[in-house]
Design a protein around this motif. Sequence first.
Motif, mmCIF file in Angstrom:
data_model
loop_
_atom_site.group_PDB
_atom_site.id
_atom_site.type_symbol
_atom_site.label_atom_id
_atom_site.label_comp_id
_atom_site.label_asym_id
_atom_site.label_seq_id
_atom_site.Cartn_x
_atom_site.Cartn_y
_atom_site.Cartn_z
ATOM 1 N N ASP A 58 6.931 -5.250 -6.110
ATOM 2 C CA ASP A 58 7.491 -4.197 -6.971
ATOM 3 C C ASP A 58 7.112 -4.453 -8.422
ATOM 4 O O ASP A 58 6.685 -3.537 -9.147
ATOM 5 C CB ASP A 58 9.017 -4.159 -6.848
ATOM 6 N N GLU A 59 7.283 -5.704 -8.860
ATOM 7 C CA GLU A 59 6.962 -6.056 -10.246
ATOM 8 C C GLU A 59 5.469 -5.890 -10.512
ATOM 9 O O GLU A 59 5.072 -5.371 -11.569
ATOM 10 C CB GLU A 59 7.399 -7.489 -10.520
ATOM 11 N N ARG A 107 1.318 -0.164 -13.276
ATOM 12 C CA ARG A 107 1.489 1.243 -13.650
ATOM 13 C C ARG A 107 1.557 1.402 -15.161
ATOM 14 O O ARG A 107 0.935 2.313 -15.733
ATOM 15 C CB ARG A 107 2.767 1.800 -13.015
ATOM 16 N N ILE A 108 2.281 0.527 -15.830
ATOM 17 C CA ILE A 108 2.380 0.610 -17.288
ATOM 18 C C ILE A 108 1.007 0.431 -17.922
ATOM 19 O O ILE A 108 0.612 1.177 -18.836
ATOM 20 C CB ILE A 108 3.371 -0.438 -17.818
ATOM 21 N N HIS A 166 0.818 -1.212 0.000
ATOM 22 C CA HIS A 166 0.000 0.000 0.000
ATOM 23 C C HIS A 166 0.853 1.263 0.000
ATOM 24 O O HIS A 166 0.442 2.286 -0.570
ATOM 25 C CB HIS A 166 -0.996 -0.058 1.151
ATOM 26 N N LYS A 167 2.026 1.191 0.555
ATOM 27 C CA LYS A 167 2.964 2.318 0.441
ATOM 28 C C LYS A 167 3.347 2.519 -1.025
ATOM 29 O O LYS A 167 3.339 3.651 -1.535
ATOM 30 C CB LYS A 167 4.202 2.039 1.291
ATOM 31 N N LEU A 168 3.667 1.422 -1.708
ATOM 32 C CA LEU A 168 3.997 1.502 -3.128
ATOM 33 C C LEU A 168 2.848 2.084 -3.941
ATOM 34 O O LEU A 168 3.051 2.967 -4.792
ATOM 35 C CB LEU A 168 4.309 0.104 -3.672
ATOM 36 N N LEU A 169 1.650 1.586 -3.702
ATOM 37 C CA LEU A 169 0.492 2.033 -4.478
ATOM 38 C C LEU A 169 0.248 3.525 -4.297
ATOM 39 O O LEU A 169 -0.074 4.232 -5.267
ATOM 40 C CB LEU A 169 -0.748 1.230 -4.074
#
Length: 460
Positions: A440-441, A447-448, A361-364
């Motif tokens: 991460d992947e 995102r892409i 959730h930090k990444l998002l």
Amino acid sequence: MNLPFEPQRQTQDYQASDAAHHIHAFVDQKALNAEGPRVMVRGEGLYLWDSEGKRYLDGMSGLWCTQLGYGRKDLTAAAAAQMDQLAYYNMFFHTTHPAVIELSELLFSLLPGHYSHVIYTNSGSEANEVLIRTVRRYWQVLGKPQKKTMIGRWNGYHGSTLAASALGGMKFMHEMGGLIPDVAHIDEPYWYAQGGDLTPAEFGRRCALQLEEKILELGAQNVAGFIAEPFQGAGGMIFPPESYWPEIQRICRQYDVLLCADEVIGGFGRTGEWFAHQYFGFEPDTLSIAKGLTSGYLPMGGLVLSKRMAEALVERGGVFAHGLTYSGHPVAAAVALANLKALRDEGIVRQVKDDTGPYLHKLLHEVFGNHPLIGEIQGTGLLAALQFVEDKATRKRFANENDLAWQCRTFGFEEGVIIRSTLGRMIMAPALVASRAELDELVDKTRIAVDRTARIAGKL
């Protein structure tokens, strides 16, 4: 990691035979036949390979179920050992067997103490079919046979069999014959789309109060139970406001209505708690379980009952005329037992709560918090949804949000990641054993796909 499996037939041959014999779930079959389905041939960890050798990171745990990922040797060994010892016997004829007894001992050691009994099924849909009859039988035993109406929520999902689809609130399913008598619905607690000028707390209470209004409309003496997912899964991975569940529980207790939680998606660690109702802080009378019970390796579900319900059915109910040929199947039970032991002994649920869930959730929020296409990020643990929005200031959604989300899902497949589209929301629920590198992947490839969709929508 081993080399991908080499399929024995050409992809086109598989596709032609598939088209000749199968009707797939929730799809225009004629269109799928023209396109040709992907043929998945192998899985390991979080990854799948298709018949063309393309690798995908499975961001949806199959259908929210492969908690331990693919290729777990301990689960396959448990199945093989049980097959050698006792491949099948039923729970009719006054019989039982060690695998199902040991599974239940472990299951109830993981559940809160107010639950005591379970009726095993083959799926979540079956668990919710059994729920209706069990709830109605409970009220019959208590001398209140008129209490038989079930209340569900619009856009809720409880399976695709007749009674389960009636409990759910998918109107397009109802139009295809998914209706039975004595089922009613109230609105879903989808603040972003329906909250208007209300705060989330105000909206949550207002949605909950619809339950009280519906009970009074139908007559509390006629209402058997209220069923809902702690968070809506197939309906868009929608989390209710914090004010919602306390008010729902108050209403059910006040009017003597059973509170029934569909934990088919939320159960077995997905939220970082063993069960989603624990994350939201309420106490249901029943739990419908499946999916993560076996990590999807074999079909198995169940209906968990509170002690007060079980006591009434066992001590006062006499014969309960229900039964399923494969209820408590020995091999499924052995796999479920191995699965739950792994989730417990390897500390996987705690890892989701303390490490990988917060990390995801930090990444998002770092990647999508200011993205022009994303209006809201919801979720907890290894569970998340990205809300597409046309105008962030007004929360205006795209008129063609379904098409945009479907296109994003397709872009995801092209990028090698499997994410799900529902309404205008992109959903991810990776296996609970996901590493930080795999998360991460997952986020990077998502995102892409979202960026490609944003260009189509004129947002990039």
